[in-house]
Design a protein around this motif. Sequence first.
Motif, PDB file in Angstrom:
ATOM      1  N   GLN A  78       0.817  -1.199   0.000  1.00  0.00           N
ATOM      2  CA  GLN A  78       0.000   0.000   0.000  1.00  0.00           C
ATOM      3  C   GLN A  78       0.855   1.256   0.000  1.00  0.00           C
ATOM      4  O   GLN A  78       0.378   2.338  -0.317  1.00  0.00           O
ATOM      5  N   GLU A  79       2.135   1.129   0.362  1.00  0.00           N
ATOM      6  CA  GLU A  79       3.018   2.286   0.406  1.00  0.00           C
ATOM      7  C   GLU A  79       3.877   2.413  -0.842  1.00  0.00           C
ATOM      8  O   GLU A  79       4.608   3.374  -0.994  1.00  0.00           O
ATOM      9  N   ILE A  80       3.834   1.428  -1.704  1.00  0.00           N
ATOM     10  CA  ILE A  80       4.734   1.405  -2.854  1.00  0.00           C
ATOM     11  C   ILE A  80       3.981   1.840  -4.100  1.00  0.00           C
ATOM     12  O   ILE A  80       2.932   1.280  -4.427  1.00  0.00           O
ATOM     13  N   ASP A  81       4.504   2.837  -4.779  1.00  0.00           N
ATOM     14  CA  ASP A  81       3.854   3.257  -6.010  1.00  0.00           C
ATOM     15  C   ASP A  81       4.215   2.292  -7.138  1.00  0.00           C
ATOM     16  O   ASP A  81       5.054   1.405  -6.995  1.00  0.00           O
ATOM     17  N   THR A  82       3.561   2.475  -8.270  1.00  0.00           N
ATOM     18  CA  THR A  82       3.734   1.546  -9.389  1.00  0.00           C
ATOM     19  C   THR A  82       5.172   1.520  -9.884  1.00  0.00           C
ATOM     20  O   THR A  82       5.723   0.458 -10.183  1.00  0.00           O
ATOM     21  N   ALA A  83       5.794   2.702  -9.953  1.00  0.00           N
ATOM     22  CA  ALA A  83       7.164   2.773 -10.469  1.00  0.00           C
ATOM     23  C   ALA A  83       8.127   1.985  -9.594  1.00  0.00           C
ATOM     24  O   ALA A  83       8.986   1.246 -10.088  1.00  0.00           O
ATOM     25  N   LEU A  84       7.985   2.121  -8.268  1.00  0.00           N
ATOM     26  CA  LEU A  84       8.898   1.418  -7.372  1.00  0.00           C
ATOM     27  C   LEU A  84       8.657  -0.089  -7.422  1.00  0.00           C
ATOM     28  O   LEU A  84       9.601  -0.885  -7.373  1.00  0.00           O
ATOM     29  N   ALA A  85       7.394  -0.498  -7.516  1.00  0.00           N
ATOM     30  CA  ALA A  85       7.096  -1.925  -7.635  1.00  0.00           C
ATOM     31  C   ALA A  85       7.711  -2.494  -8.911  1.00  0.00           C
ATOM     32  O   ALA A  85       8.289  -3.589  -8.916  1.00  0.00           O
ATOM     33  N   GLU A  86       7.606  -1.733  -9.991  1.00  0.00           N
ATOM     34  CA  GLU A  86       8.194  -2.170 -11.259  1.00  0.00           C
ATOM     35  C   GLU A  86       9.710  -2.290 -11.138  1.00  0.00           C
ATOM     36  O   GLU A  86      10.321  -3.243 -11.640  1.00  0.00           O
TER      37      GLU A  86
END
Length: 574
Positions: free
Chosen positions: A304-312
């Motif tokens: 829930q704290e991780i945006d899409t870019a960081l997850a990618e």
Amino acid sequence: MLRSDSRVSRRYTTLEAVALHESVPPDRWCVTYADLKYLKQEVRRAVSEGELRPSDRAAEDRALPPSDEVHGPSIYLVNEKHIMPVTEQAGKVSWALMRHPEGLDCDLFISHAWQEGIFEFLSKVLFSWPSGARHAWCCMLANPQNLDIGALLQSPGNSPFALALQASTYVLVVPNRECSVYTRLWCCYEAYCAHETGKTILIARRSNRKEMGTALFRTLLLGLTGMITAVILKSWKHTAFHTYAHHVISLLALCLAVASAVAGTTLQHNGCRSVLNGLGALAAGLLTVHWHTVHGFLDLPGFQEIDTALAEQRIILGCFAVCFCLMEVDRVNSLSRAEEALQLQRGFRGSIAHATCSRAEDAARIHAEIGTNTEAVDYAIGVLLAAGMSTPTLRQVARAGVGIQEAGHAEISVPSLALVPLGLIATLRLLDDIVCRHPWVHVVIQSLPVACRVLLAIVIYRSSRDERCFIMKLMTRLLAVYILVMFPVVMFWEWKQLLQDRPQQACAGALFFLTTSGFALLGMKGTLALPYCGPCLLQLFLGRGLHALRLDSDALQEAKRDSESASSDGSDSD
């Protein structure tokens, strides 16, 4: 007690056996992959039951005792004590026609010297069986050992060897620990036929699963160590100083992983590659869990704290860790191929002129047929020893002065990473751009890498074996150049908070894949033909270490002389 073959549908008289071999063309005296596995089982049974005992007169039998589980009894002994008795019971037909009386189309021609143990031979052939090949021609199984084989060899050009080789797609050379197959004149004649008919010559190699397992275990253990280290670092109290330290650790680990990847895909030295792959796996494992961007520090990674870019980015780093495991696969395979090439060189004096034959009349006929082509055959064998494969294209490339060391060895790490997981990420990113209705220019730029990946996958699938190896090496070298150029730029953008919606990065990725696709479509011949820079570029793509930076000056001079000679001949004719 000798056991007859359970798959023999009938027993032949000698006349019927002769008639069968006359009615079925010699190039159809073939066996299947399953047949060779069956033969291996039967020989193991014969060894365990004591049917195969060394004869006092055969030095090969004493050198390769039946009890040797790795190499097994010599092929001479297996032929004398197993193949000949079994086919004698079947009516003196060959082992191949005993199994398949109607014959089978020839896809693979197996060239060997009879010096190897049967288990060594079968293990290498079964492990190296080319994909797409259905049936193989092997002299000890194809020729009727109980009939007059000498009558079949009166004319080398019309012999079963030559006819089967002409019908085949691949020639598989089986090295052994005793001597090079090219110390035997009949094997040299097979190389001559393969050269004249433009066949792809491959080197069989033993299974390296044990070495592969050890290398992968070590690399995975280092990657796991990196992850455990990252978890420990995560428990560090998040003060401002500690946050800064986390960023520094991430950047240092990223630099180490990138440097290891670039060096590991370009260096030749086996020990250096092993160390670099281990360091890269350690750093990539740490980054997969510990990665933080320079700006915007995040606490323990709840999604829930991780945006899409960081997850990618984390997914890409995980793929990066897997890539180092695949680089270990490439390294171990390269080591295994080098071992087989050394066996193939053992005792070979550089020319088929020094090869021997057990029958003087056969030697005279073979030398008469090869004639003045000895040098060309020697060159084809030299290409095989250097590249691990010999094809008309590789021979042409080598003649142009391009070093072909290990050019026939596929490198799977970078293509696998670029085409599969990163290709999926690029596709999802493109779909997101389309759904979110981003500007069409941005969508077009994002679609180019996806389209090029699809094109590359199709080209790789449809290409010949040597071109496939070239494309994989091409992708590896170009990606190393791309990383060397883009990594410091991206790090600068990240540090200055300029990476958000940075179009240059997407354009650079599109340019990389467009360039790769262009060279892949050109192939080795097309790249070689490029004016001014063709040979140098091809050398850069095919070579590792110093081999990538140095053309073969002797071959260049020879190619220049050939070109000048052709030009002068053309002017004289005018």
